[in-house]
Motif scaffolding. Structure first.
Motif, mmCIF file in Angstrom:
data_model
loop_
_atom_site.group_PDB
_atom_site.id
_atom_site.type_symbol
_atom_site.label_atom_id
_atom_site.label_comp_id
_atom_site.label_asym_id
_atom_site.label_seq_id
_atom_site.Cartn_x
_atom_site.Cartn_y
_atom_site.Cartn_z
ATOM 1 N N ASP A 192 -17.365 9.129 33.192
ATOM 2 C CA ASP A 192 -16.699 10.032 32.269
ATOM 3 C C ASP A 192 -16.041 9.179 31.194
ATOM 4 O O ASP A 192 -15.003 8.558 31.437
ATOM 5 C CB ASP A 192 -15.655 10.863 33.012
ATOM 6 C CG ASP A 192 -14.891 11.807 32.076
ATOM 7 O OD1 ASP A 192 -15.220 11.841 30.875
ATOM 8 O OD2 ASP A 192 -13.968 12.485 32.562
ATOM 9 N N PRO A 193 -16.622 9.124 29.982
ATOM 10 C CA PRO A 193 -16.054 8.235 28.948
ATOM 11 C C PRO A 193 -14.640 8.620 28.533
ATOM 12 O O PRO A 193 -13.909 7.789 27.991
ATOM 13 C CB PRO A 193 -17.039 8.368 27.788
ATOM 14 C CG PRO A 193 -17.805 9.620 28.041
ATOM 15 C CD PRO A 193 -17.838 9.806 29.514
ATOM 16 N N VAL A 239 -20.323 9.633 22.631
ATOM 17 C CA VAL A 239 -21.498 9.578 23.498
ATOM 18 C C VAL A 239 -22.724 9.403 22.616
ATOM 19 O O VAL A 239 -23.026 10.261 21.778
ATOM 20 C CB VAL A 239 -21.616 10.849 24.363
ATOM 21 C CG1 VAL A 239 -22.896 10.793 25.204
ATOM 22 C CG2 VAL A 239 -20.395 11.005 25.266
ATOM 23 N N ASN A 240 -23.407 8.295 22.771
ATOM 24 C CA ASN A 240 -24.538 7.983 21.910
ATOM 25 C C ASN A 240 -25.764 8.796 22.292
ATOM 26 O O ASN A 240 -26.169 8.823 23.459
ATOM 27 C CB ASN A 240 -24.880 6.497 22.003
ATOM 28 C CG ASN A 240 -26.097 6.157 21.141
ATOM 29 O OD1 ASN A 240 -26.137 6.480 19.965
ATOM 30 N ND2 ASN A 240 -27.089 5.516 21.754
ATOM 31 N N THR A 241 -26.359 9.438 21.312
ATOM 32 C CA THR A 241 -27.616 10.161 21.499
ATOM 33 C C THR A 241 -28.676 9.703 20.507
ATOM 34 O O THR A 241 -29.726 10.333 20.388
ATOM 35 C CB THR A 241 -27.384 11.676 21.338
ATOM 36 O OG1 THR A 241 -26.838 11.930 20.033
ATOM 37 C CG2 THR A 241 -26.422 12.204 22.405
ATOM 38 N N LEU A 271 -21.242 1.131 28.854
ATOM 39 C CA LEU A 271 -20.021 1.377 28.108
ATOM 40 C C LEU A 271 -19.862 0.268 27.072
ATOM 41 O O LEU A 271 -19.993 -0.918 27.398
ATOM 42 C CB LEU A 271 -18.829 1.389 29.061
ATOM 43 C CG LEU A 271 -17.449 1.638 28.452
ATOM 44 C CD1 LEU A 271 -17.354 3.059 27.919
ATOM 45 C CD2 LEU A 271 -16.354 1.369 29.482
ATOM 46 N N TRP A 288 -20.239 5.466 24.798
ATOM 47 C CA TRP A 288 -20.948 5.536 26.077
ATOM 48 C C TRP A 288 -22.406 5.858 25.785
ATOM 49 O O TRP A 288 -22.724 6.820 25.078
ATOM 50 C CB TRP A 288 -20.343 6.610 26.987
ATOM 51 C CG TRP A 288 -21.172 6.927 28.214
ATOM 52 C CD1 TRP A 288 -21.851 8.080 28.480
ATOM 53 C CD2 TRP A 288 -21.427 6.058 29.327
ATOM 54 N NE1 TRP A 288 -22.502 7.997 29.689
ATOM 55 C CE2 TRP A 288 -22.256 6.764 30.234
ATOM 56 C CE3 TRP A 288 -21.036 4.757 29.655
ATOM 57 C CZ2 TRP A 288 -22.694 6.210 31.440
ATOM 58 C CZ3 TRP A 288 -21.476 4.212 30.853
ATOM 59 C CH2 TRP A 288 -22.279 4.925 31.735
ATOM 60 N N ASP A 289 -23.302 5.009 26.309
ATOM 61 C CA ASP A 289 -24.731 5.198 26.099
ATOM 62 C C ASP A 289 -25.360 5.682 27.400
ATOM 63 O O ASP A 289 -25.601 4.873 28.315
ATOM 64 C CB ASP A 289 -25.380 3.883 25.652
ATOM 65 C CG ASP A 289 -26.857 4.070 25.321
ATOM 66 O OD1 ASP A 289 -27.167 4.975 24.524
ATOM 67 O OD2 ASP A 289 -27.691 3.334 25.884
ATOM 68 N N PRO A 290 -25.638 6.979 27.526
ATOM 69 C CA PRO A 290 -26.184 7.501 28.783
ATOM 70 C C PRO A 290 -27.544 6.916 29.146
ATOM 71 O O PRO A 290 -27.856 6.755 30.332
ATOM 72 C CB PRO A 290 -26.291 9.014 28.522
ATOM 73 C CG PRO A 290 -25.379 9.286 27.377
ATOM 74 C CD PRO A 290 -25.403 8.051 26.538
ATOM 75 N N ASP A 299 -23.563 7.407 35.996
ATOM 76 C CA ASP A 299 -22.859 7.980 34.852
ATOM 77 C C ASP A 299 -21.348 7.961 35.064
ATOM 78 O O ASP A 299 -20.863 8.170 36.186
ATOM 79 C CB ASP A 299 -23.316 9.425 34.624
ATOM 80 C CG ASP A 299 -24.762 9.511 34.172
ATOM 81 O OD1 ASP A 299 -25.210 8.564 33.491
ATOM 82 O OD2 ASP A 299 -25.442 10.495 34.509
ATOM 83 N N ALA A 301 -18.983 10.583 36.641
ATOM 84 C CA ALA A 301 -19.224 11.904 36.078
ATOM 85 C C ALA A 301 -18.722 13.019 36.981
ATOM 86 O O ALA A 301 -18.464 14.139 36.525
ATOM 87 C CB ALA A 301 -20.715 12.086 35.798
ATOM 88 N N ARG A 330 -26.700 3.699 30.575
ATOM 89 C CA ARG A 330 -25.482 3.749 31.384
ATOM 90 C C ARG A 330 -24.576 2.551 31.078
ATOM 91 O O ARG A 330 -24.097 1.855 31.966
ATOM 92 C CB ARG A 330 -25.817 3.795 32.874
ATOM 93 C CG ARG A 330 -26.499 5.081 33.301
ATOM 94 C CD ARG A 330 -26.962 5.042 34.736
ATOM 95 N NE ARG A 330 -27.438 6.343 35.191
ATOM 96 C CZ ARG A 330 -28.064 6.547 36.355
ATOM 97 N NH1 ARG A 330 -28.270 5.519 37.170
ATOM 98 N NH2 ARG A 330 -28.458 7.748 36.697
#
Length: 709
Positions: free
Chosen positions: A100-101, A557-559, A141, A134-136, A98, A166, A139
């Motif tokens: 930090d975007p 941050v994509n959810t 970018l 950012w797609d967690p 991860d 992160a 992972r």
């Protein structure tokens, strides 16, 4: 027993050291070159050498399981004909952990131009990034270049340790033994790429930050083919426009009609293959917006080279050594409105007017013709590919007895592409499956080809009334167009040197971005996503959520499940369609004209809160062409606040000549007419001291949609 215990202790110590080393290694950029998603992309690792291309490369994306991802494979077949990556790419950088975007910006991640592959132009220019996601889950970018990249050029993507993980630690190089932690393919191609990449990285300055990852890629040639077609047309000598295309009971007659003699004009539009026709009346009252300004209407035909296959796409051409080849010849009907009054010695100055999507030359051109004629300017128009109904349609020109009723071919260019027996308003303006990813790219280019041919016809001499003298001035040809007409109009202005000045009205680009942002066209995107195999719909029905931020917004941050696949779909659409994207041609109007071509006077007209072609897509054209000082911005928000009868959607503000919007329409039309009458020298504010038009636009370009709720 002692020996076994010692071995266990040694193994435990080794495991502990390995774990500590792995933890100490920290987060790095993934560099598995087996798949585009597992290393920075785009990258020339996914190309092959091709000496026939401007870039000396051709894209070579790997395919997934084509029995499962059918649509992806169809798209990749088209993508792999291109000579480089998108000039507005969706760039992806996968990480091992991860990040930090908030630490991702144009100082920590950026692009460096390594030069045009033909001229080395732009060498060393730094380009920032925008629209960061950012797609967690993966992972990864994701971001776009902050500006349109230069075509057929090499770029270096640079990731520095200014990006933090992160825990706030610097991201690290891959630690795989390479100088920059960069893994590349095996074999000769991999060695070549490794060498080019290392040479490029050595020349980059990143301040006090360390480069931890990089990727080198070449951008596609976007405007090359259309420029070559234009040169070929300009070298030709066409047959004259034929105006003897009217028919009566007595035979063939000249299709030239005095407006004073018209009772009306019926449009028998072919809407079915049976054949079926739908009849309506053309808006002849619109010719009296300025009473008496239009003296006559004429119809003629000319031949234009047709570069489209029956599937409505242009076959791929090698961009360095190739020459696009016509697939046939099309007969094009041209409509001309002639002004009243004495004709100038060289003929009437003429404005070619391009109609919008779903319209035809029997719509918007009629609404602007009298305003242009009031300033002594003729108007000429043709139908866009796929528009105007089927080819059997005709006009019935009604005149008082004893004058004969005359039938004229309507020049419809629509087809029954899906085989259901009907011809819809835009059917035939997009490529058919399996090349659906091309969409309207090549119909737009073919329409520009037809306009180039029309210019050549005017230059060769247009004698409307058959008296042996020209009626249109070959030295004073202008262009204006609305919506779709503004879109292909920017392309036309960027490639046709004989146009003296132009006014694209409410243009935008790219088409995929218009679809994504417009509530009018977004359902078409949903239909396309639902029709893919497998479907990419992630909400339901034809509703989708791609979760892409607008320009200049903080990292997102994509959810949203499925959003990343939809983002890639939009990127592929835009990539393939860049040769039909007006943004690709905007710089060629004034900022960087084609060799030997003078910069053109131009006005870009658009409106705040346009729901059909949203503001960010118009801003993209203005920004790419450096045209802010030549942009007129209609403040529909102020107009609506002053009078709620004004439409919330100002997309047709140029042609809304009835109701509350009429004063604004006439004012915008008069700006165009005055501009052309002065040969592009006079740039008036349409409403003078009133606040409803900004000419030029005040403040920054709008990067949000500004819709009125």
């Amino acid at each position: 027993m002692v020996r076994v215990r010692a071995r266990l202790l040694l193994a435990g110590a080794t495991f502990s050291l390995f774990s500590f080393a792995a933890l100490a290694a920290g987060v790095s950029v993934r560099m598995d070159d087996a798949d585009p998603s597992t290393a920075p992309f785009p990258s020339n690792r996914f190309t092959v050498f091709d000496g026939t291309q401007n870039t000396l490369r051709r894209v070579n994306l790997p395919k997934p399981d084509c029995s499962v991802r059918v649509s992806d494979c169809q798209d990749i077949d088209v993508i792999n004909t291109l000579d480089g990556f998108s000039t507005q790419p969706r760039i992806t950088v996968p990480f091992t952990g991860d990040i930090d975007p908030a630490t991702v910006n144009s100082d920590t991640v950026f692009l460096v131009n390594l030069g045009d592959t033909l001229t080395l132009g732009g060498l060393g220019d730094k380009v920032g990034i925008n629209q960061v996601v950012w797609d967690p889950a993966t992972r990864t970018l994701v971001f776009q270049s902050d500006q349109l990249l230069q075509q057929h050029s090499r770029y270096l993507l640079v990731v520095t340790d200014g990006v933090r993980d992160a825990a706030g630690k610097k991201v690290q190089s891959g630690g795989n033994g390479d100088e920059f932690g960069i893994a590349v393919g095996r074999g000769a191609a991999g060695a070549d790429y490794r060498r080019e990449l290392r040479d490029a990285v050595r020349g980059v300055r990143s301040g006090d930050r360390k480069i931890v990852a990089a990727s080198l890629f070449s951008t596609q040639s976007a405007t090359t083919e259309l420029a070559r077609i234009g040169r070929r047309i300009r070298q030709s000598t066409p047959a004259p426009v034929n105006f003897n295309i009217g028919t009566t009971d007595q035979g063939t007659v000249q299709a030239l009609f005095a407006t004073a003699s018209l009772i009306g004009v019926q449009f028998q539009r072919q809407t079915g293959t049976a054949p079926v026709f739908t009849t309506s009346l053309l808006p002849t009252p619109a010719l009296n917006i300025v009473p008496g300004a239009v003296a006559a209407i004429a119809y003629g035909t000319f031949n234009s080279p047709d570069y489209l296959t029956p599937g409505k796409y242009m076959p791929a051409t090698s961009t360095l050594t190739g020459e696009p080849q016509p697939q046939g010849t099309g007969s094009i009907v041209v409509q001309i409105f002639l002004p009243a009054g004495p004709k100038p010695a060289q003929g009437w100055p003429v404005a070619i007017f391009g109609h919008g999507f779903g319209d035809s030359m029997y719509g918007a051109p009629w609404v602007v013709a009298s305003t242009l004629a009031s300033q002594g300017i003729a108007t000429a128009s043709i139908n866009v590919v796929g528009h105007g109904g089927g080819p059997l349609g005709r006009l019935i020109v009604l005149r008082p007895s004893p004058d004969a009723t005359v039938a004229v071919p309507a020049g419809g260019r629509g087809i029954d592409q899906d085989g259901n027996g009907t011809i819809d308003a835009t059917e035939g303006s997009s490529a058919a499956p399996p090349r659906s990813v091309i969409s309207s790219r090549d119909a737009l280019r073919q329409t520009v080809v037809d306009l180039m041919q029309l210019v050549r016809q005017i230059e060769a001499g247009v004698d409307v009334d058959g008296d042996g003298t020209v009626d249109l001035d070959a030295q004073r040809i202008y262009y204006a167009g609305q919506s779709f007409g503004g879109i292909y109009g920017v392309m036309f202005l960027g490639t046709e040197p004989s146009i003296k000045a132009g006014v694209p009205n409410v243009p935008g680009g790219s088409i995929p971005e218009i679809v994504r942002l417009s509530p009018v066209f977004r359902p078409l995107g949903g239909i396309a996503l639902a029709g893919r195999i497998p479907s990419l719909i992630n909400v339901g029905g034809i509703q989708f959520n791609e979760n892409i931020p607008l320009r200049d917004q903080p990292p997102l941050v994509n959810t949203v499940a499925g959003a990343m696949d939809i983002q890639k779909w939009f990127d592929w659409q835009q990539w393939v369609q860049q040769p039909g994207n007006p943004v690709s041609y905007a710089a060629q109007i004034r900022k960087q004209p084609l060799p030997g071509v003078a910069a053109k006077p131009v006005i870009i007209q658009f409106a705040k809160g346009d729901q059909t072609v949203p503001n960010p897509t118009a801003s993209a054209i203005v920004r790419a062409g450096d045209l802010t000082d030549r942009t007129t911005y209609f403040r529909n928000d102020l107009a609506f606040a002053a009078n709620p009868a004004v439409s919330k959607n100002p997309h047709t503000f140029l042609t809304n000549v009835t109701g509350a919007g009429a004063p604004f329409a006439i004012a915008a039309q008069m700006q165009i007419a005055t501009f052309f009458a002065s040969n592009g020298m006079v740039f008036i504010d349409p409403d003078g001291a009133q606040p409803f038009f900004e000419a030029p636009i005040a403040g920054p370009l709008p990067e949000v949609t500004n819709f009125i709720p």
